[in-house]
Design a protein around this motif. Structure first.
Motif, PDB file in Angstrom:
ATOM      1  N   PHE A   1      62.678  -0.635  88.113  1.00 30.10           N
ATOM      2  CA  PHE A   1      62.447  -1.589  87.035  1.00 30.10           C
ATOM      3  C   PHE A   1      61.740  -0.824  85.922  1.00 30.10           C
ATOM      4  O   PHE A   1      60.762  -0.120  86.172  1.00 30.10           O
ATOM      5  N   ALA A   2      62.203  -0.977  84.687  1.00 31.49           N
ATOM      6  CA  ALA A   2      61.601  -0.251  83.578  1.00 31.49           C
ATOM      7  C   ALA A   2      61.403  -1.166  82.382  1.00 31.49           C
ATOM      8  O   ALA A   2      62.162  -2.124  82.176  1.00 31.49           O
ATOM      9  N   VAL A   3      60.383  -0.857  81.593  1.00 29.82           N
ATOM     10  CA  VAL A   3      60.167  -1.583  80.350  1.00 29.82           C
ATOM     11  C   VAL A   3      61.173  -1.085  79.307  1.00 29.82           C
ATOM     12  O   VAL A   3      61.670   0.046  79.391  1.00 29.82           O
ATOM     13  N   GLU A   4      61.462  -1.931  78.321  1.00 28.91           N
ATOM     14  CA  GLU A   4      62.466  -1.583  77.313  1.00 28.91           C
ATOM     15  C   GLU A   4      62.100  -0.329  76.534  1.00 28.91           C
ATOM     16  O   GLU A   4      62.965   0.420  76.089  1.00 28.91           O
ATOM     17  N   GLU A   5      60.802  -0.101  76.351  1.00 34.46           N
ATOM     18  CA  GLU A   5      60.349   1.033  75.546  1.00 34.46           C
ATOM     19  C   GLU A   5      60.488   2.373  76.251  1.00 34.46           C
ATOM     20  O   GLU A   5      60.392   3.436  75.614  1.00 34.46           O
ATOM     21  N   ALA A   6      60.678   2.362  77.558  1.00 35.91           N
ATOM     22  CA  ALA A   6      60.735   3.612  78.322  1.00 35.91           C
ATOM     23  C   ALA A   6      61.972   4.422  77.946  1.00 35.91           C
ATOM     24  O   ALA A   6      63.048   3.871  77.717  1.00 35.91           O
ATOM     25  N   GLN A   7      61.803   5.725  77.901  1.00 32.76           N
ATOM     26  CA  GLN A   7      62.924   6.628  77.682  1.00 32.76           C
ATOM     27  C   GLN A   7      63.113   7.502  78.917  1.00 32.76           C
ATOM     28  O   GLN A   7      62.157   7.793  79.643  1.00 32.76           O
ATOM     29  N   PHE A   8      64.363   7.919  79.113  1.00 28.57           N
ATOM     30  CA  PHE A   8      64.720   8.700  80.292  1.00 28.57           C
ATOM     31  C   PHE A   8      65.505   9.931  79.857  1.00 28.57           C
ATOM     32  O   PHE A   8      66.228   9.901  78.863  1.00 28.57           O
ATOM     33  N   GLY A   9      65.398  10.998  80.613  1.00 33.08           N
ATOM     34  CA  GLY A   9      66.201  12.161  80.295  1.00 33.08           C
ATOM     35  C   GLY A   9      65.804  13.375  81.097  1.00 33.08           C
ATOM     36  O   GLY A   9      64.701  13.457  81.654  1.00 33.08           O
ATOM     37  N   TYR A  10      66.738  14.312  81.167  1.00 31.35           N
ATOM     38  CA  TYR A  10      66.527  15.584  81.858  1.00 31.35           C
ATOM     39  C   TYR A  10      66.586  16.665  80.782  1.00 31.35           C
ATOM     40  O   TYR A  10      67.664  17.094  80.380  1.00 31.35           O
ATOM     41  N   THR A  11      65.432  17.067  80.304  1.00 24.48           N
ATOM     42  CA  THR A  11      65.340  17.937  79.124  1.00 24.48           C
ATOM     43  C   THR A  11      65.263  19.415  79.487  1.00 24.48           C
ATOM     44  O   THR A  11      64.998  20.248  78.612  1.00 24.48           O
ATOM     45  N   GLU A  12      65.508  19.753  80.727  1.00 25.44           N
ATOM     46  CA  GLU A  12      65.311  21.129  81.187  1.00 25.44           C
ATOM     47  C   GLU A  12      66.096  22.160  80.375  1.00 25.44           C
ATOM     48  O   GLU A  12      65.590  23.246  80.079  1.00 25.44           O
ATOM     49  N   VAL A  13      67.356  21.849  80.024  1.00 22.53           N
ATOM     50  CA  VAL A  13      68.177  22.845  79.323  1.00 22.53           C
ATOM     51  C   VAL A  13      67.619  23.175  77.943  1.00 22.53           C
ATOM     52  O   VAL A  13      67.967  24.208  77.355  1.00 22.53           O
ATOM     53  N   ARG A  14      66.759  22.335  77.415  1.00 25.49           N
ATOM     54  CA  ARG A  14      66.196  22.574  76.084  1.00 25.49           C
ATOM     55  C   ARG A  14      65.052  23.588  76.102  1.00 25.49           C
ATOM     56  O   ARG A  14      64.644  24.059  75.045  1.00 25.49           O
TER      57      ARG A  14
END
Length: 257
Positions: free
Chosen positions: A123-136
């Protein structure tokens, strides 16, 4: 434990990341404390369902930057031991005998998104962001990839892992990465309500066996998987919970779990 809290109420065990000043970033100690907490929950007969939560504005920002700098000085053997440490945590949650619900009150990035990935529900709040930024940063999302491919498939996994883009909670739900998006003031109640429903209505033994089968059967061919399923079906019929549940059903009663 300094960075992880463990509490139990009404058969719901809550494991809380408590390093808000560092956005609950992961290092060797935090991973160790999480492993200890999940091991404790596995053996705790008073716990039927687990909630993984966090304090502060972020759920988990991934690896601690100071920790990443330290790892650059490590030998290959030291880095292998350290990466195996995180692998063991993710595997522990994914194969845990009890259902794990992620309560995501803020951003879940890189390793933090990995934590969300291996939970059974989220369950997540609308403001939450998700991502896998490793390649950056010239790194790779190596361990979480194994679980993400199982969860959302190759195409969507490539889109997330190769782009390194952050996505919204609604987009994460569309990807199949999380289950529910709620308002911030509803998060606690929605998670508690769902956890209480699992505690009250479902057999803990049945949830455990079903979760274990989901993890195991994906590695098998069709016939092997069906044979395995038939064997587990037969074993379940002899279980105490199955006999209790069927007897209650036949008597038009609700089983007490």
């Amino acid at each position: 434990m300094n960075f992880v809290e463990y509490t139990v109420k009404d058969r719901i065990g809550t494991i809380t990341l408590n390093r808000p000043d560092k956005r609950n970033a992961l290092n060797e100690r935090v991973v160790s404390e999480l492993k200890q907490a999940f091991a404790r929950a596995a053996e705790d007969d008073s716990v039927k369902v687990i909630v993984l939560a966090a304090r502060g504005s972020a759920f988990c920002a991934g690896a601690d930057l100071a920790y990443l700098q330290q790892l650059q000085q490590n030998t290959y053997e030291e880095n292998l031991a350290d990466s195996s440490h995180l692998k063991e945590l993710f595997y522990q949650i994914y194969t845990h005998p009890k259902v794990v619900i992620a309560k995501i009150q803020g951003h879940a990035i890189a390793g933090g998104c990995g934590l969300a990935t291996v939970c059974d529900f989220s369950f997540a709040v609308e403001e939450a962001q998700f991502g896998y930024t490793e390649v950056r940063i010239g790194f790779i999302p190596a361990i979480v990839k194994v679980f993400l491919l199982r969860k959302i498939g190759e195409g969507k996994s490539k889109e997330l892992l190769l782009s390194g883009e952050l996505i919204t909670a609604q987009e994460a739900k569309g990807f199949g990465l999380i289950n529910h998006v709620v308002q911030p003031d509803e998060l606690d109640e929605k998670v508690s309500e769902f956890a209480r429903k699992l505690v009250k209505k479902n057999s803990g033994q049945s949830m455990q066996f079903t979760k274990q089968m989901i993890a195991a059967v994906q590695e098998m061919g069709l016939e092997e998987g069906l044979d395995y399923a038939a064997e587990q079906n037969a074993k379940a019929r002899a279980s105490e919970d199955c006999q209790k549940g069927i007897a209650a059903f036949l008597n038009k009663e609700k089983p007490s779990w």
